[in-house]
Scaffold this motif. Structure first.
Motif, mmCIF file in Angstrom:
data_model
loop_
_atom_site.group_PDB
_atom_site.id
_atom_site.type_symbol
_atom_site.label_atom_id
_atom_site.label_comp_id
_atom_site.label_asym_id
_atom_site.label_seq_id
_atom_site.Cartn_x
_atom_site.Cartn_y
_atom_site.Cartn_z
ATOM 1 N N ARG A 18 16.905 17.870 7.950
ATOM 2 C CA ARG A 18 17.975 17.378 7.091
ATOM 3 C C ARG A 18 17.651 15.940 6.687
ATOM 4 N NH1 ARG A 18 23.058 19.789 7.821
ATOM 5 N NH2 ARG A 18 24.088 17.760 7.836
ATOM 6 N N PRO A 43 18.947 12.549 4.045
ATOM 7 C CA PRO A 43 19.943 12.018 3.111
ATOM 8 C C PRO A 43 19.280 11.533 1.828
ATOM 9 C CG PRO A 43 19.405 10.363 4.752
ATOM 10 C CD PRO A 43 18.580 11.580 5.087
ATOM 11 N N ILE A 97 23.180 15.286 1.821
ATOM 12 C CA ILE A 97 22.139 15.648 2.789
ATOM 13 C C ILE A 97 21.676 17.056 2.440
ATOM 14 C CG2 ILE A 97 21.751 16.368 5.177
ATOM 15 C CD1 ILE A 97 23.113 13.895 6.121
#
Length: 281
Positions: free
Chosen positions: A45, A47, A36
């Motif tokens: 954020r 992934p 992340i």
């Protein structure tokens, strides 16, 4: 802060490859895991799956499709630029064992994270076959990379511009009919992974899918990535990201992925308006 070491365009205008300095992560990461990242203090954020792991160079590779605010912003970064936060490795790695023949199925840029997985299965003594699909030949990525680690690469395009004309599940079905498949692993769009699972069910072949629900912290605290598998609730970030494709509740997953569609578009539009001078469509 992690520095971008290399950048290249894999598919114009929106799929890019980044090699990022991450010595600690590269020593611990295994195929199937993810990281992340947060680009800057005001960034979100997101992934990203690992497209390669290079502990000798102390680096990891990421393949990004620039479709939203953060991925579009990342597409403007260049070698030498630094990423504020890079957290990983996260999730559980792919379970690698000797099963005979493994078929890896990738859709679009989802083929990229299959590369380290293919390499690991081959090293374990398996025959590895890759089935990759896209709408047309211009949208294929990582074909050469997969050819370097697989016994065969089957290509399917919707328009027939390369390989067989049709869906990747048709190529998969043909390979399954030959018998001897011990495992199928699928990475890509949700609809494709669902179709792969439907295809393998009648053959009774174990099928592992890498789920991609909304995710924020990656440590099981936010609950945003919960999925229903076999009637039970799991967090994709700590219990996955790989699950039995025959047990996933695909309707719930698809619905949850659309939860913040309007907000995501609003965020992207606002950022795009502020940075219009930097963007080249």
């Amino acid at each position: 802060m992690p520095k971008i070491l290399e950048k290249k365009m894999l598919r114009k205008p929106d799929v890019l490859y980044f090699k990022v300095a991450a010595p600690l992560i590269s020593k611990k990461a295994l195929p199937g895991q993810f990281v992340i990242l947060r680009l800057h203090a005001k960034g979100e954020r997101i992934p990203l799956s690992l497209a390669d792991i290079d502990p000798a160079d102390g680096a990891i590779s990421l393949v990004v499709m620039a479709v939203g605010k953060t991925t579009k912003e990342m597409s403007l970064m260049e070698p030498g630029d630094e990423i504020l936060d890079l957290c990983g490795p996260l999730g559980n790695p792919t379970h690698i064992e000797q099963v005979g023949k493994v078929i890896l199925v990738g859709g679009g840029f989802g083929v990229a994270p299959l590369y380290p997985i293919a390499r690991a299965f081959r090293a374990a003594g398996n025959k590895v076959v890759c089935a990759m699909g896209a709408r047309s030949r211009d949208l294929l990525v990582y074909e050469k990379e997969m050819e370097s680690v697989c016994s065969r690469v089957l290509v399917a395009t919707d328009d027939g511009s390369k390989g067989m004309k049709g869906l990747v599940t048709q190529a998969l079905h043909g390979e399954l009919e030959q018998g001897g498949t011990g495992l199928v692993v699928a990475v890509g769009p949700t609809a494709m992974m669902r179709a792969v699972s439907d295809t393998t069910r009648s053959f009774g072949v174990k099928t592992v899918v890498s789920l991609n629900p909304i995710m924020v912290d990656g440590t099981g605290m936010c609950g945003g990535c919960r999925v229903s598998v076999g009637g039970r609730t799991f967090f994709a970030c700590i219990d996955g990201p790989e699950f039995d494709g025959h047990l996933v509740d695909w309707d719930i997953l698809s619905a949850r992925q659309r939860t913040y569609t309007a907000e995501q578009q609003e965020s992207f539009d606002t950022w795009k308006h502020r940075h219009a001078g930097l963007l080249c469509e």
